[in-house]
Design an enzyme around this catalytic site. Structure first.
Site, PDB file in Angstrom:
ATOM      1  N   SER A  58       0.796  -1.233   0.000  1.00  0.00           N
ATOM      2  CA  SER A  58       0.000   0.000   0.000  1.00  0.00           C
ATOM      3  C   SER A  58       0.823   1.274   0.000  1.00  0.00           C
ATOM      4  CB  SER A  58      -0.951   0.013   1.199  1.00  0.00           C
ATOM      5  OG  SER A  58      -2.038  -0.846   0.963  1.00  0.00           O
ATOM      6  N   LYS A  61       0.140   3.834  -2.677  1.00  0.00           N
ATOM      7  CA  LYS A  61      -0.863   4.902  -2.616  1.00  0.00           C
ATOM      8  C   LYS A  61      -0.249   6.296  -2.505  1.00  0.00           C
ATOM      9  CE  LYS A  61      -4.075   1.516  -0.889  1.00  0.00           C
ATOM     10  NZ  LYS A  61      -4.464   0.708   0.269  1.00  0.00           N
ATOM     11  N   SER A 113      -6.163   3.543   4.191  1.00  0.00           N
ATOM     12  CA  SER A 113      -5.621   2.654   3.163  1.00  0.00           C
ATOM     13  C   SER A 113      -6.708   1.947   2.364  1.00  0.00           C
ATOM     14  CB  SER A 113      -4.675   1.618   3.794  1.00  0.00           C
ATOM     15  OG  SER A 113      -3.785   1.100   2.834  1.00  0.00           O
TER      16      SER A 113
END
Length: 399
Positions: A58, A61, A113
């Site tokens: 993640s 991102k 997230s």
């Protein structure tokens, strides 16, 4: 003789121990790949397998946020598609057809997230995850993260979705140039709407360092089985901004603190110039004074490590000539600060004194009036002389 040898050895041991104490110990890092850089210059303070290709999970991102901020309208309303609502992994629990402002949904991307939120953002801006991921990759390469490839906006496992610790540090440092990026990634808590629920989504940032590390101001956690625990962290102290990255770490929080501590121990802030320092003199056109001194509008601090102060350079840029009149404090140029040839900051240069315009046309007009007046007087004198001559001739003719 023995006492002298003993004394020499004793002094030597003291010096060695002082050097050992003064020199910061290298951090013990469990991560498979790690790096800590100074954000404005990009200088690497510590690295471990930082160029190895790894899955980012993640931490992807971070680039999703950058791409959305650069290509999206924050006031746009994003509608969640079935594809977005059904996305696997961490989620802000979007429902099909749910509508959120782009800015709100970006907080869901970074604080909680939300994989579903990233898909909604990608489809809204580019029409599909694939096209949005291409934008992400193109931008990464354009800013120097050339060993990175994105196939989705959330970091779910894909053999073709990869990066390096160094590339993630480069991407993050770029993001911090955007004030809204800085605000979002440093936010600890945020409420965003939750359609038809009667209450808001209550989002808390998953980055524990924001609460536990002095100066922490971002940025993103990540985890998949393929990537392992990942963390990109950021902190600022005494005008020094560090970015640390750990990928596939057994102790990502401990590793990140150790990297940041080490980075701060390696750097000191040096003032290149003070506010008011004269950095350039510019020529003045049509002024009562022929030049004007230009001063820095503020001071300039730079992070120095390992005696690299000589790598910094100040380049003052002003026009070949500036037109009068000039006011005190008027911006007339910029001083660009370079590190190893790359610009890391700039400061406006302002006039230190007022300079009036020299009105040459008034002088010319005065001269012209004098000349014209003289010509008129001469004309009238000539006219009178001619009249006298004609009168005398007529008188002779009459006689």
């Amino acid at each position: 003789m023995v006492k002298r040898i003993f004394l020499i050895c004793f002094v030597y041991l003291i010096l060695i121990s002082q050097i050992a104490i003064a020199a910061p110990n290298l951090p013990k890092i469990t991560a498979k790949s790690a790096i800590v850089i100074e954000a404005t210059t990009g200088k690497i303070l510590y690295e471990k397998n930082a160029e190895a290709i790894r899955y980012p999970a993640s931490t992807t991102k971070i680039m999703t946020l950058i791409t959305a901020l650069e290509h999206g309208n924050l006031e746009d309303v994003v509608t969640a598609s079935p594809n977005a609502a059904m996305t696997d992994g961490s989620s802000i629990y979007l429902e099909v057809g749910e509508r959120l402002k782009l800015l709100d949904i970006l907080y869901g991307v970074m604080l909680h997230s939300g994989n579903d939120a990233t898909v909604a953002v990608a489809e809204h801006i580019s029409g599909s995850m694939e096209k949005f991921s291409q934008l992400m990759t193109q931008k990464a390469h354009a800013i120097g993260a050339v060993h990175t490839n994105f196939t989705n906006p959330n970091g779910l496992p894909d053999p073709k979705h990869y990066t390096t610790a160094h590339d993630l540090a480069i991407i993050t440092a770029y993001g911090y140039k955007n004030s809204l990026f800085r605000n979002i990634v440093s936010t600890r808590h945020k409420n965003i709407p939750w359609n038809n629920k009667g209450y808001d989504r209550d989002l808390y940032n998953e980055n524990k360092l924001l609460w536990t590390y002095n100066g922490a101001n971002g940025v993103k956690t990540g985890y998949t089985e393929a990537a392992g625990p990942c963390l990109v962290s950021s902190a600022t102290r005494n005008n020094v901004h560090l970015i640390a990255v750990v990928l596939d770490a057994d102790q990502m929080w401990v590793d990140s603190r150790a990297l940041l501590d080490f980075g701060f121990s390696k750097l000191q802030t040096v003032e290149l110039f003070k506010q008011g320092t004269i950095l350039k003199t510019a020529s003045v056109a049509d002024g009562k004074i022929g030049n004007v001194k230009l001063a820095a509008v503020s001071n300039m601090l730079v992070p120095v490590s390992d005696g690299d102060l000589d790598q910094f350079q100040v380049v003052a840029e002003v026009p070949n000539s500036v037109e009068a009149p000039i006011e005190v404090g008027q911006k007339l140029g910029v001083a660009r600060v370079l590190y190893k040839g790359n610009e890391i900051g700039k400061i406006d240069l302002i006039a230190t004194e007022a300079i009036e315009r020299e009105y040459y046309f008034k002088i010319l007009l005065g001269v012209a009036l004098v000349v014209v007046t003289s010509l008129v007087v001469d004309f009238h004198k000539s006219k009178r002389r001619l009249a006298g001559v004609h009168a005398r001739r007529r008188k002779k003719q009459i006689i």
